[in-house]
Enzyme design. Structure first.
Site, PDB file in Angstrom:
ATOM      1  N   THR A 278      38.228   0.236  -9.418  1.00 50.22           N
ATOM      2  CA  THR A 278      36.808   0.567  -9.413  1.00 50.22           C
ATOM      3  C   THR A 278      36.672   2.081  -9.382  1.00 50.22           C
ATOM      4  O   THR A 278      37.661   2.788  -9.257  1.00 50.22           O
ATOM      5  CB  THR A 278      36.076  -0.055  -8.201  1.00 50.22           C
ATOM      6  OG1 THR A 278      34.686  -0.009  -8.436  1.00 50.22           O
ATOM      7  CG2 THR A 278      36.401   0.663  -6.914  1.00 50.22           C
TER       8      THR A 278
ATOM      9  N   LYS B 150      28.847  -2.487  -5.305  1.00 46.36           N
ATOM     10  CA  LYS B 150      29.825  -1.905  -4.386  1.00 46.36           C
ATOM     11  C   LYS B 150      29.258  -0.747  -3.582  1.00 46.36           C
ATOM     12  O   LYS B 150      29.966  -0.111  -2.823  1.00 46.36           O
ATOM     13  CB  LYS B 150      31.037  -1.429  -5.179  1.00 46.36           C
ATOM     14  CG  LYS B 150      31.682  -2.521  -5.994  1.00 46.36           C
ATOM     15  CD  LYS B 150      32.716  -1.941  -6.916  1.00 46.36           C
ATOM     16  CE  LYS B 150      33.062  -2.929  -8.001  1.00 46.36           C
ATOM     17  NZ  LYS B 150      33.893  -2.315  -9.022  1.00 46.36           N
TER      18      LYS B 150
ATOM     19  N   GLY C  71      29.888   3.199  -0.145  1.00 48.65           N
ATOM     20  CA  GLY C  71      30.481   2.541  -1.298  1.00 48.65           C
ATOM     21  C   GLY C  71      31.932   2.232  -0.997  1.00 48.65           C
ATOM     22  O   GLY C  71      32.560   2.914  -0.180  1.00 48.65           O
TER      23      GLY C  71
ATOM     24  N   SER D 216      40.321   3.468  -8.650  1.00 48.66           N
ATOM     25  CA  SER D 216      41.224   3.775  -9.758  1.00 48.66           C
ATOM     26  C   SER D 216      40.684   4.868 -10.660  1.00 48.66           C
ATOM     27  O   SER D 216      41.441   5.639 -11.229  1.00 48.66           O
ATOM     28  CB  SER D 216      41.496   2.510 -10.570  1.00 48.66           C
ATOM     29  OG  SER D 216      40.287   1.993 -11.077  1.00 48.66           O
TER      30      SER D 216
END
Length: 191
Positions: A14, A46, A58, A142
C-alpha cells in the site's frame, strides 16, 4: 513465522503519505489490497479519523492487525486526551512487550494539530524531519518511499498540503504495482 502465500511480504502492499504544510496536515492512502500478486480489493479505506476527529491516521500492513492497533490507539487517546505523543509512546511500549501485539504486522502514520508520527512494531515513534518553514512529509508502505520522495520535492512548490499528498500518491501509484489511484484523504488543521 510460517511461510505461506499471504505471509510477511504478502500483506504490506500500500502507500500512505502524510504532509504537513502551512497550518494543515493531510494523510492520504490508496485503496488497493493485495495478497501476493493478486489484487483482492481496490477501494479499501486505510485512512481514518480517531479521537472524535482530533487525530487522523493511516496504516500499511495486515488489515486486521491495523484495525487492532487503531482500537488500541483510540483507547490510549481516551486515557491521555489531547496527548497524541504520550498515547503513541504508550501504545509502542505495549506493542513491543505484549506477546499478542508483538505479532501484529502493520505500520501507522498518525497526526493531530501538534504532532505527526510514524509508529512501528519495533517500538519506534518517530517524528519527520522538518524542512524549511516547518513543513514535513512521511511515507509508509510499499510505495511509501516513492510518495516520500515526490512529497519532499513538492514541498518547495506553491501547492498546499492536500495537493502535495494527492500528487505524491499519484506518482507512487504510477511506480508501485501495489498502489492504485483510489485515494482517501483526511486533513486536520495544524500549528
Amino acid at each position: 513465522m510460517q511461510d505461506h502465500p499471504a505471509g510477511r511480504d504478502g500483506w504490506h502492499a500500500t502507500t500512505i503519505v502524510m504532509v504537513r504544510k502551512d497550518g494543515r496536515t493531510v494523510i492520504g492512502g490508496d485503496g488497493q489490497v493485495s495478497i501476493g500478486q493478486t489484487i483482492v480489493k481496490g477501494n479499501a479505506r486505510k485512512v481514518r479519523r480517531l479521537a472524535k476527529g482530533e487525530v487522523i491516521g493511516g496504516f500499511a500492513g495486515a488489515t486486521a492487525d491495523a484495525f487492532t492497533l487503531f482500537e488500541r490507539l483510540e483507547s490510549k487517546l481516551e486515557q491521555y486526551p489531547g496527548q497524541l505523543m504520550r498515547a503513541c509512546v504508550e501504545l509502542a511500549k505495549d506493542w513491543r512487550t505484549d506477546r499478542y501485539l508483538r505479532r501484529l504486522e502493520a505500520m501507522m502514520l498518525v497526526a493531530d494539530k501538534e504532532a505527526s508520527l510514524v509508529l512501528t512494531g519495533t517500538g519506534d515513534v518517530l517524528e519527520p524531519e522538518a524542512a524549511e518553514g516547518g513543513a514535513s512529509v512521511m511515507g509508509i508502505g510499499s510505495g511509501g518511499n516513492y510518495a516520500l520522495a515526490a512529497g519532499r520535492a513538492l514541498l518547495a512548490t506553491d501547492l498546499d498540503a492536500e495537493a502535495i499528498a494527492r500528487r505524491a500518491l499519484q506518482i507512487a501509484s504510477e511506480i508501485c504495482v501495489y498502489t492504485n489511484g483510489n485515494f482517501v484523504i483526511e486533513s486536520i488543521a495544524s500549528r
